[in-house]
Write a protein that holds these residues in place. Structure first.
Motif, PDB file in Angstrom:
ATOM      1  N   SER A 190       0.830  -1.206   0.000  1.00  0.00           N
ATOM      2  CA  SER A 190       0.000   0.000   0.000  1.00  0.00           C
ATOM      3  C   SER A 190       0.862   1.252   0.000  1.00  0.00           C
ATOM      4  CB  SER A 190      -0.871   0.031   1.252  1.00  0.00           C
ATOM      5  OG  SER A 190      -1.612  -1.145   1.372  1.00  0.00           O
ATOM      6  N   THR A 191       0.187   2.385  -0.084  1.00  0.00           N
ATOM      7  CA  THR A 191       0.896   3.671  -0.014  1.00  0.00           C
ATOM      8  C   THR A 191       0.825   4.282   1.382  1.00  0.00           C
ATOM      9  OG1 THR A 191      -1.100   4.804  -0.772  1.00  0.00           O
ATOM     10  CG2 THR A 191       0.508   4.172  -2.457  1.00  0.00           C
ATOM     11  N   SER A 192       0.161   3.596   2.313  1.00  0.00           N
ATOM     12  CA  SER A 192       0.105   4.085   3.698  1.00  0.00           C
ATOM     13  C   SER A 192       0.454   2.947   4.658  1.00  0.00           C
ATOM     14  CB  SER A 192      -1.279   4.657   4.019  1.00  0.00           C
ATOM     15  OG  SER A 192      -2.275   3.685   3.822  1.00  0.00           O
ATOM     16  N   ASN A 193       0.749   3.306   5.895  1.00  0.00           N
ATOM     17  CA  ASN A 193       1.118   2.317   6.906  1.00  0.00           C
ATOM     18  C   ASN A 193      -0.050   1.389   7.231  1.00  0.00           C
ATOM     19  OD1 ASN A 193       3.561   3.665   7.118  1.00  0.00           O
ATOM     20  ND2 ASN A 193       3.038   4.697   9.022  1.00  0.00           N
ATOM     21  N   VAL A 194       0.283   0.152   7.621  1.00  0.00           N
ATOM     22  CA  VAL A 194      -0.680  -0.750   8.243  1.00  0.00           C
ATOM     23  C   VAL A 194      -0.120  -1.128   9.604  1.00  0.00           C
ATOM     24  CG1 VAL A 194      -1.677  -1.661   6.107  1.00  0.00           C
ATOM     25  CG2 VAL A 194       0.241  -2.856   7.159  1.00  0.00           C
ATOM     26  N   GLU A 195      -0.989  -1.466  10.517  1.00  0.00           N
ATOM     27  CA  GLU A 195      -0.588  -1.842  11.873  1.00  0.00           C
ATOM     28  C   GLU A 195      -0.973  -3.297  12.088  1.00  0.00           C
ATOM     29  OE1 GLU A 195      -1.925  -0.516  16.353  1.00  0.00           O
ATOM     30  OE2 GLU A 195      -1.906   0.998  14.774  1.00  0.00           O
ATOM     31  N   ILE A 196      -0.048  -4.089  12.636  1.00  0.00           N
ATOM     32  CA  ILE A 196      -0.350  -5.485  12.936  1.00  0.00           C
ATOM     33  C   ILE A 196      -0.099  -5.744  14.418  1.00  0.00           C
ATOM     34  CG2 ILE A 196       0.186  -6.244  10.594  1.00  0.00           C
ATOM     35  CD1 ILE A 196       2.791  -7.455  11.690  1.00  0.00           C
TER      36      ILE A 196
ATOM     37  N   ARG B 264      -3.811  -8.479  23.729  1.00  0.00           N
ATOM     38  CA  ARG B 264      -3.187  -7.937  22.530  1.00  0.00           C
ATOM     39  C   ARG B 264      -1.704  -7.708  22.827  1.00  0.00           C
ATOM     40  NH1 ARG B 264      -5.127  -2.358  19.615  1.00  0.00           N
ATOM     41  NH2 ARG B 264      -3.107  -1.792  18.818  1.00  0.00           N
ATOM     42  N   HIS B 265      -0.825  -8.058  21.892  1.00  0.00           N
ATOM     43  CA  HIS B 265       0.605  -7.817  22.090  1.00  0.00           C
ATOM     44  C   HIS B 265       1.349  -7.788  20.759  1.00  0.00           C
ATOM     45  CE1 HIS B 265       1.855 -12.058  21.415  1.00  0.00           C
ATOM     46  NE2 HIS B 265       0.707 -12.369  22.000  1.00  0.00           N
ATOM     47  N   SER B 266       2.606  -7.405  20.824  1.00  0.00           N
ATOM     48  CA  SER B 266       3.540  -7.407  19.690  1.00  0.00           C
ATOM     49  C   SER B 266       3.088  -6.519  18.532  1.00  0.00           C
ATOM     50  CB  SER B 266       3.789  -8.834  19.201  1.00  0.00           C
ATOM     51  OG  SER B 266       4.248  -9.644  20.252  1.00  0.00           O
ATOM     52  N   GLN B 267       2.698  -5.309  18.851  1.00  0.00           N
ATOM     53  CA  GLN B 267       2.254  -4.353  17.835  1.00  0.00           C
ATOM     54  C   GLN B 267       3.426  -3.895  16.978  1.00  0.00           C
ATOM     55  OE1 GLN B 267       0.017  -1.086  19.418  1.00  0.00           O
ATOM     56  NE2 GLN B 267       0.478   0.225  17.680  1.00  0.00           N
ATOM     57  N   VAL B 268       3.198  -3.830  15.654  1.00  0.00           N
ATOM     58  CA  VAL B 268       4.217  -3.372  14.709  1.00  0.00           C
ATOM     59  C   VAL B 268       3.539  -2.486  13.666  1.00  0.00           C
ATOM     60  CG1 VAL B 268       5.875  -4.102  12.937  1.00  0.00           C
ATOM     61  CG2 VAL B 268       5.574  -5.497  14.987  1.00  0.00           C
ATOM     62  N   ILE B 269       4.167  -1.373  13.324  1.00  0.00           N
ATOM     63  CA  ILE B 269       3.727  -0.530  12.220  1.00  0.00           C
ATOM     64  C   ILE B 269       4.538  -0.951  10.995  1.00  0.00           C
ATOM     65  CG2 ILE B 269       3.560   1.830  11.308  1.00  0.00           C
ATOM     66  CD1 ILE B 269       1.765   1.402  13.729  1.00  0.00           C
TER      67      ILE B 269
ATOM     68  N   LEU C 296      -3.654 -12.986  14.160  1.00  0.00           N
ATOM     69  CA  LEU C 296      -2.866 -11.849  13.689  1.00  0.00           C
ATOM     70  C   LEU C 296      -3.864 -10.851  13.112  1.00  0.00           C
ATOM     71  CD1 LEU C 296      -0.035 -10.651  13.225  1.00  0.00           C
ATOM     72  CD2 LEU C 296      -0.165 -11.597  10.904  1.00  0.00           C
ATOM     73  N   ARG C 297      -3.879  -9.657  13.676  1.00  0.00           N
ATOM     74  CA  ARG C 297      -4.793  -8.609  13.197  1.00  0.00           C
ATOM     75  C   ARG C 297      -4.001  -7.602  12.376  1.00  0.00           C
ATOM     76  NH1 ARG C 297      -9.876  -6.074  16.216  1.00  0.00           N
ATOM     77  NH2 ARG C 297     -10.337  -4.414  14.752  1.00  0.00           N
ATOM     78  N   ILE C 298      -4.497  -7.295  11.186  1.00  0.00           N
ATOM     79  CA  ILE C 298      -3.859  -6.353  10.272  1.00  0.00           C
ATOM     80  C   ILE C 298      -4.841  -5.203  10.084  1.00  0.00           C
ATOM     81  CG2 ILE C 298      -2.814  -6.060   7.997  1.00  0.00           C
ATOM     82  CD1 ILE C 298      -2.739  -9.259   7.961  1.00  0.00           C
ATOM     83  N   GLN C 299      -4.460  -4.022  10.544  1.00  0.00           N
ATOM     84  CA  GLN C 299      -5.379  -2.890  10.531  1.00  0.00           C
ATOM     85  C   GLN C 299      -4.937  -1.812   9.552  1.00  0.00           C
ATOM     86  OE1 GLN C 299      -5.995  -0.972  14.323  1.00  0.00           O
ATOM     87  NE2 GLN C 299      -7.845   0.035  13.603  1.00  0.00           N
ATOM     88  N   ASN C 300      -5.883  -1.350   8.755  1.00  0.00           N
ATOM     89  CA  ASN C 300      -5.668  -0.236   7.843  1.00  0.00           C
ATOM     90  C   ASN C 300      -6.178   1.014   8.552  1.00  0.00           C
ATOM     91  OD1 ASN C 300      -5.535   1.645   5.817  1.00  0.00           O
ATOM     92  ND2 ASN C 300      -6.995   0.637   4.469  1.00  0.00           N
ATOM     93  N   LYS C 301      -5.282   1.858   9.004  1.00  0.00           N
ATOM     94  CA  LYS C 301      -5.671   3.056   9.749  1.00  0.00           C
ATOM     95  C   LYS C 301      -5.916   4.262   8.846  1.00  0.00           C
ATOM     96  CE  LYS C 301      -4.640   2.902  14.156  1.00  0.00           C
ATOM     97  NZ  LYS C 301      -3.990   3.340  15.372  1.00  0.00           N
TER      98      LYS C 301
END
Length: 117
Positions: A51-57, A66-71, A88-93
């Motif tokens: 993508s052209t923007s960050n995702v958060e997992i 919830r643990h081990s957050q990575v941008i 594993l949760r992949i979030q489009n912010k």
């Protein structure tokens, strides 16, 4: 002969239970994709943010937490080892852009897959 056939059957079962899967997954703005929100064994994910923007997992045990957050920045690739019974949760912010992530999953691939906002 019977021992050879039994060994082949055991090898075939082991060989098919640990497979891999490849996917390009699209996530709407302000939405998340959840991989493995069910009972399962360990798995690993090689994730590329296409993508052209960050995702958060982050990892989310089925029992809660919830643990081990990575941008993950655009065009960045990360590798994550996920424990059994953990999603594993992949979030489009992003507020307006769809995200695309390339996933290469190894290990237990009997994983639930779904979206959640």
């Amino acid at each position: 002969m019977k021992k050879a056939l039994a060994s082949f059957v055991i090898f075939a079962v082991i060989g098919t239970s640990c497979t891999s899967l490849h996917s390009t997954t699209y996530i709407k703005a302000q939405d998340s994709f959840i991989l493995g929100n069910n009972e399962h064994g360990q798995f690993s994910v090689k994730l590329k943010n296409a993508s052209t923007s960050n995702v958060e997992i982050w990892e989310a045990p089925v029992a809660g937490g919830r643990h081990s957050q990575v941008i993950v920045k655009p065009n960045e690739t990360v590798k994550v080892k996920v424990d059994k019974n953990t999603a594993l949760r992949i979030q489009n912010k992003s507020n307006d852009e769809q995200a695309a992530v390339e996933l290469h999953v190894k290990g237990d691939t009997g994983l639930s897959m779904g979206y959640k906002n």
